[in-house]
Design an enzyme around this catalytic site. Structure first.
Site, PDB file in Angstrom:
ATOM      1  N   GLU A   1      15.979 -21.612 -40.498  1.00 21.46           N
ATOM      2  CA  GLU A   1      15.519 -20.809 -39.375  1.00 21.46           C
ATOM      3  C   GLU A   1      16.527 -19.700 -39.087  1.00 21.46           C
ATOM      4  O   GLU A   1      17.585 -19.972 -38.501  1.00 21.46           O
ATOM      5  CB  GLU A   1      15.433 -21.634 -38.094  1.00 21.46           C
ATOM      6  CG  GLU A   1      14.638 -22.903 -38.140  1.00 21.46           C
ATOM      7  CD  GLU A   1      14.747 -23.589 -36.794  1.00 21.46           C
ATOM      8  OE1 GLU A   1      13.703 -23.772 -36.169  1.00 21.46           O
ATOM      9  OE2 GLU A   1      15.871 -23.914 -36.373  1.00 21.46           O
TER      10      GLU A   1
ATOM     11  N   SER B   1       8.916 -16.996 -36.740  1.00 20.53           N
ATOM     12  CA  SER B   1       7.771 -16.092 -36.547  1.00 20.53           C
ATOM     13  C   SER B   1       6.808 -16.129 -37.734  1.00 20.53           C
ATOM     14  O   SER B   1       6.365 -15.091 -38.226  1.00 20.53           O
ATOM     15  CB  SER B   1       8.256 -14.660 -36.279  1.00 20.53           C
ATOM     16  OG  SER B   1       8.977 -14.599 -35.062  1.00 20.53           O
TER      17      SER B   1
ATOM     18  N   GLY C   1      10.655 -16.594 -32.301  1.00 19.08           N
ATOM     19  CA  GLY C   1      10.056 -16.150 -31.050  1.00 19.08           C
ATOM     20  C   GLY C   1      10.291 -14.698 -30.723  1.00 19.08           C
ATOM     21  O   GLY C   1      10.008 -14.245 -29.615  1.00 19.08           O
TER      22      GLY C   1
ATOM     23  N   GLU D   1      17.191 -24.123 -30.978  1.00 19.35           N
ATOM     24  CA  GLU D   1      17.156 -24.180 -29.509  1.00 19.35           C
ATOM     25  C   GLU D   1      17.931 -25.383 -28.993  1.00 19.35           C
ATOM     26  O   GLU D   1      18.533 -25.315 -27.915  1.00 19.35           O
ATOM     27  CB  GLU D   1      15.701 -24.203 -29.035  1.00 19.35           C
ATOM     28  CG  GLU D   1      15.015 -22.870 -29.265  1.00 19.35           C
ATOM     29  CD  GLU D   1      13.517 -22.939 -29.338  1.00 19.35           C
ATOM     30  OE1 GLU D   1      12.906 -21.899 -29.629  1.00 19.35           O
ATOM     31  OE2 GLU D   1      12.938 -24.027 -29.125  1.00 19.35           O
TER      32      GLU D   1
ATOM     33  N   GLY E   1       6.292 -22.172 -35.096  1.00 19.29           N
ATOM     34  CA  GLY E   1       6.438 -22.307 -33.652  1.00 19.29           C
ATOM     35  C   GLY E   1       5.188 -21.873 -32.918  1.00 19.29           C
ATOM     36  O   GLY E   1       4.182 -22.570 -32.893  1.00 19.29           O
ATOM     37  N   GLY E   2       5.235 -20.680 -32.326  1.00 21.31           N
ATOM     38  CA  GLY E   2       4.155 -20.211 -31.470  1.00 21.31           C
ATOM     39  C   GLY E   2       2.785 -20.217 -32.113  1.00 21.31           C
ATOM     40  O   GLY E   2       1.778 -20.542 -31.468  1.00 21.31           O
TER      41      GLY E   2
ATOM     42  N   ASN F   1       5.770 -26.957 -34.580  1.00 18.54           N
ATOM     43  CA  ASN F   1       6.667 -27.385 -33.509  1.00 18.54           C
ATOM     44  C   ASN F   1       6.176 -26.786 -32.196  1.00 18.54           C
ATOM     45  O   ASN F   1       6.299 -25.582 -31.971  1.00 18.54           O
ATOM     46  CB  ASN F   1       8.099 -26.927 -33.809  1.00 18.54           C
ATOM     47  CG  ASN F   1       9.062 -27.254 -32.682  1.00 18.54           C
ATOM     48  OD1 ASN F   1       8.795 -28.118 -31.850  1.00 18.54           O
ATOM     49  ND2 ASN F   1      10.192 -26.567 -32.653  1.00 18.54           N
ATOM     50  N   TRP F   2       5.629 -27.633 -31.332  1.00 19.28           N
ATOM     51  CA  TRP F   2       5.028 -27.146 -30.087  1.00 19.28           C
ATOM     52  C   TRP F   2       6.045 -26.849 -28.993  1.00 19.28           C
ATOM     53  O   TRP F   2       5.696 -26.286 -27.961  1.00 19.28           O
ATOM     54  CB  TRP F   2       4.023 -28.166 -29.572  1.00 19.28           C
ATOM     55  CG  TRP F   2       2.762 -28.226 -30.373  1.00 19.28           C
ATOM     56  CD1 TRP F   2       2.445 -27.499 -31.481  1.00 19.28           C
ATOM     57  CD2 TRP F   2       1.638 -29.086 -30.118  1.00 19.28           C
ATOM     58  NE1 TRP F   2       1.192 -27.839 -31.931  1.00 19.28           N
ATOM     59  CE2 TRP F   2       0.677 -28.804 -31.122  1.00 19.28           C
ATOM     60  CE3 TRP F   2       1.353 -30.046 -29.161  1.00 19.28           C
ATOM     61  CZ2 TRP F   2      -0.552 -29.475 -31.174  1.00 19.28           C
ATOM     62  CZ3 TRP F   2       0.143 -30.715 -29.210  1.00 19.28           C
ATOM     63  CH2 TRP F   2      -0.804 -30.425 -30.208  1.00 19.28           C
ATOM     64  N   LYS F   3       7.274 -27.314 -29.172  1.00 24.69           N
ATOM     65  CA  LYS F   3       8.311 -27.099 -28.156  1.00 24.69           C
ATOM     66  C   LYS F   3       7.833 -27.633 -26.801  1.00 24.69           C
ATOM     67  O   LYS F   3       7.250 -28.714 -26.758  1.00 24.69           O
ATOM     68  CB  LYS F   3       8.709 -25.615 -28.122  1.00 24.69           C
ATOM     69  CG  LYS F   3       9.067 -25.095 -29.520  1.00 24.69           C
ATOM     70  CD  LYS F   3       9.568 -23.687 -29.544  1.00 24.69           C
ATOM     71  CE  LYS F   3       9.823 -23.270 -30.983  1.00 24.69           C
ATOM     72  NZ  LYS F   3      10.444 -21.944 -31.076  1.00 24.69           N
TER      73      LYS F   3
ATOM     74  N   HIS G   1      17.301 -28.310 -34.329  1.00 27.57           N
ATOM     75  CA  HIS G   1      16.616 -27.035 -34.106  1.00 27.57           C
ATOM     76  C   HIS G   1      17.550 -26.071 -33.379  1.00 27.57           C
ATOM     77  O   HIS G   1      18.373 -26.477 -32.559  1.00 27.57           O
ATOM     78  CB  HIS G   1      15.340 -27.259 -33.287  1.00 27.57           C
ATOM     79  CG  HIS G   1      14.449 -26.066 -33.220  1.00 27.57           C
ATOM     80  ND1 HIS G   1      14.670 -25.035 -32.336  1.00 27.57           N
ATOM     81  CD2 HIS G   1      13.346 -25.731 -33.934  1.00 27.57           C
ATOM     82  CE1 HIS G   1      13.735 -24.118 -32.499  1.00 27.57           C
ATOM     83  NE2 HIS G   1      12.915 -24.510 -33.460  1.00 27.57           N
TER      84      HIS G   1
END
Length: 250
Positions: free
Chosen positions: A167, A213, A173, A97, A234-235, A9-11, A95
């Site tokens: 999640e 993470s 993050g 966020e 994610g990151g 997931n690149w956000k 998600h």
């Protein structure tokens, strides 16, 4: 056997040029990988580039959200039909966020999921608790509620189009990762909840990913747990070498 899935997931990262460069670097590193499914969710503006770059590969492209209506006066929203037209096979729904910053609720998760399934999109539906809820001992209650209210009215046939992602919001993050034991406990509870709503066979077939993470250094430990069927990354999915390592070690 449930085939694992690694989803990135690149956000709100990467332009079209950066997307092209990412896949040019990633594809040679994973060309022999067959043990897991691979999904990447770029921002809307880079979807067509991602679809073009992955044509003929095993990578599937996902959106990061979708609206439940087919069309209408919904400024900034994108429909299932539009995503299918852009070449997407998946979408992420619910998600944390989106829940925290954009008012997503269990009700809208349910409406979006119904629309996505009806329109032929596979859906990665996210559930998870915030830190205060975990510290208060409410994590299980919160996640079971999200499952029942957001997904519990799907048909059993619909479940074949669903992937659930657990999640723990406190681990997204932050550099904190739920231990494999914590993740496994919640994954087992999610599967049990689906078994209560539907049946054991439907629950056993459901793939449940861990998100929070995830890195090359912890993916293999997480994947040893029976009820963890992959990861929503994610990151670490933004770097081709890091994402390739997660895919290989899954």
């Amino acid at each position: 056997m449930r085939k694992p899935i690694i989803a990135g997931n690149w956000k709100m990262f990467k332009t079209r040029g950066e997307t092209s460069a990412f896949f040019a670097a990633l594809l040679p590193q994973i060309q022999n990988v067959e043990h897991c499914g691979i999904v990447v969710a770029p921002p809307y503006t880079a979807l067509s580039t991602a679809v073009d770059m992955t044509e003929g590969t095993r990578i599937e492209i996902s959106a990061q959200d979708v609206h439940w209506e087919k069309e209408g006066a919904f400024t900034g929203a994108v429909s299932v039909r539009m995503l299918r037209d852009a070449g997407c096979s998946h979408t992420i729904i619910g998600h944390s966020e989106r829940r925290q910053f954009f008012g997503e609720t269990d009700e809208t998760v349910e409406k979006k999921t119904h629309a996505a399934v009806a329109g032929g999109l596979k859906t990665i539906v996210c559930v998870g608790e915030v830190l205060a809820e975990r510290d208060a001992g409410q994590a299980l209650e919160v996640v079971r509620r999200q499952v029942r209210n957001g997904l519990g009215r799907l048909t059993e046939a619909d479940l074949s189009h669903i992937i659930v992602a657990y999640e723990p919001v406190w681990a997204i993050g932050t550099g904190r990762t739920a231990t494999a034991e914590i993740a496994a406990e919640m994954h087992a509870a999610i599967r049990k909840t689906f078994a209560e709503i539907y049946n054991e066979a439907a629950a056993d077939a459901l793939r449940i990913l861990y998100g929070g993470s995830v890195k090359p250094g912890n993916i293999s430990v997480l994947m040893k747990e029976e009820d963890i069927d992959g990861a929503l990354v994610g990151g670490a999915s933004l770097d081709p070498a890091s994402f390739a390592a997660i895919i290989k070690y899954s």
